[in-house]
Design an enzyme around this catalytic site. Structure first.
Site, PDB file in Angstrom:
ATOM      1  CE  LYS A  55       5.155  -6.620  -4.183  1.00 27.57           C
ATOM      2  NZ  LYS A  55       5.373  -7.980  -4.725  1.00 27.57           N
ATOM      3  CB  SER A 114       4.962  -5.923   3.670  1.00 28.16           C
ATOM      4  OG  SER A 114       3.565  -6.164   3.674  1.00 28.16           O
TER       5      SER A 114
END
Length: 419
Positions: free
Chosen positions: A71, A321
């Site tokens: 992110k 992720s």
């Protein structure tokens, strides 16, 4: 959120998104901008997954990225693109974890004031990390939808720039730098598997990879209980899920973003779904076999490999992720994963309430080599007869065959297993 309310459309209070095509040049510019900010995370081979899938499998370890997820890439590119007046007004975000930390760090590195709204029940380690990265944290609401509304209201009142977690071209370009790194680290790749929530990461990877290697197949993965993309792609537009239920909070998004939706519809070859059992088994596999701490959403790509191992052309790169998992959730998910793998068994049974009965039962379990983790002994339930007792057992087992052997031994010894 009221019981009858559906999920909030996260773009409802935002200006119309820019849907013009995102180019490889934008992703390359983001990659240059992120030099010295985001790490080029490791690409680790997995012998176990390679044997299972029947082709080389590599893990792209964004769980080892700064703040514990990808992110920070998109957040930094988005905030870096703000003008002086916008930076002076500060930025605001709403998140239960990864996006919060990414925005907090990116804003601090760029000297921009950040305010992050988080649900009041957000795990304490994530709240503490977001504050340590420099954000002012405001706890509001019980669910992310309520938190999102509060952040958007704050943006309207103060002029702070709302940093969307996935529905902005700068964010997608930033996440696309993961795709550039994959092609550099594994130039022979044939399939990339990546989790999808709102779609920013998968869209960014697809933009980068398809521009440079259109032969590479990109496969997106969603949790069955929060899969907004399959019905949205079928409808030709983003649709809102009425309800969601999954342990994978990082991809628990009720409506695709407008920007990533168009890209995923055009460039992503397939979107698959995985079950909760597959997610927990994947997390357990990453921990045991790869020695990597991965959150449930981060393990979704591995869950897809476990679900249909023979359907991927290799070499395969599975994107991990994120790795920001609350220890309490980790404990529950690992137990769930062990149960799904046949290595943890819970069962209830009835026995005669007499001295030595429990010892006899434990003796049967000892013969079949089951490790007893916990025993709960109930005598006062009104459903029980005067001479009956009920026992709940939590056992460590060695796999599905061992579980079947254990249950057969109990029945052979005369015990009734209650389902």
């Amino acid at each position: 959120m009221a019981e009858n309310d559906g999920p909030v459309d996260p773009t409802s209070a935002a200006p119309p998104p820019d849907l013009t095509e995102i180019t490889i040049d934008e992703v390359r510019a983001a990659h240059k901008l992120l030099s010295g900010v985001a790490r080029m995370t490791a690409m680790e081979g997995s012998r176990h997954l390679s044997q299972l899938v029947g082709t080389p499998v590599h893990l792209k370890c964004e769980n080892l990225q700064r703040t514990g997820s990808f992110k920070v890439r998109g957040a930094y590119v988005r905030i870096a693109g703000l003008g002086p007046e916008q930076r002076a007004a500060g930025v605001v975000a709403a998140s239960a974890g990864n996006h919060a930390q990414g925005v907090a760090l990116a804003a601090s590195l760029l000297g921009v004031r950040s305010t992050v709204f988080m649900p009041s029940g957000a795990p304490l380690p994530k709240v503490a990390a977001t504050r340590e990265y420099g954000a002012e944290v405001r706890l509001h609401g019980q669910v992310v939808d309520e938190t999102l509304r509060a952040a958007q209201e704050y943006a309207r009142e103060t002029g702070a720039v709302f940093i969307h977690p996935f529905d902005h071209r700068d964010v997608v370009a930033g996440q696309g730098t993961v795709g550039l790194e994959i092609l550099e680290q594994c130039p022979e790749v044939r399939t990339i598997v990546v989790g999808i929530g709102g779609g920013g990461l998968a869209a960014g990877i697809a933009v980068a990879v398809k521009a440079l290697r259109p032969d590479v197949r990109v496969v997106g993965v969603q949790a069955e209980g929060a899969a907004a993309y399959p019905p949205s792609l079928a409808a030709g537009r983003p649709v809102v899920l009425e309800s969601m239920a999954t342990m994978a909070d990082g991809i628990k998004v009720g409506r695709p973003g407008e920007v990533p939706f168009k890209i995923i519809g055009d460039l992503v070859d397939e979107v698959r779904t995985v079950s909760e059992d597959e997610l927990s088994s994947a997390l357990l596999l990453c921990l045991e076999r790869a020695k990597l701490v991965v959150e449930p959403a981060g393990a979704s790509s591995v869950a897809a490999l476990l679900s249909q191992p023979g359907t991927f052309e290799g070499p395969v790169v599975a994107v991990l992720s994120g790795g920001n998992v609350d220890p309490l959730l980790m404990q529950r998910v690992l137990r769930h994963g062990m149960a799904a793998a046949g290595r943890y068994l819970s069962l209830r049974l009835r026995l005669t309430d007499r001295p030595g009965a429990l010892a006899t039962l434990l003796g049967v379990l000892s013969v079949v080599d089951a490790n007893v983790l916990d025993v709960s002994h109930v005598r006062t339930d009104p459903r029980l007869g005067l001479t009956e007792a009920e026992v709940e057992l939590h056992l460590e087992t060695k796999g599905p065959e061992h579980c079947a052997e254990l249950e057969a031994a109990l029945r052979e010894a005369g015990y009734t297993i209650i389902t």
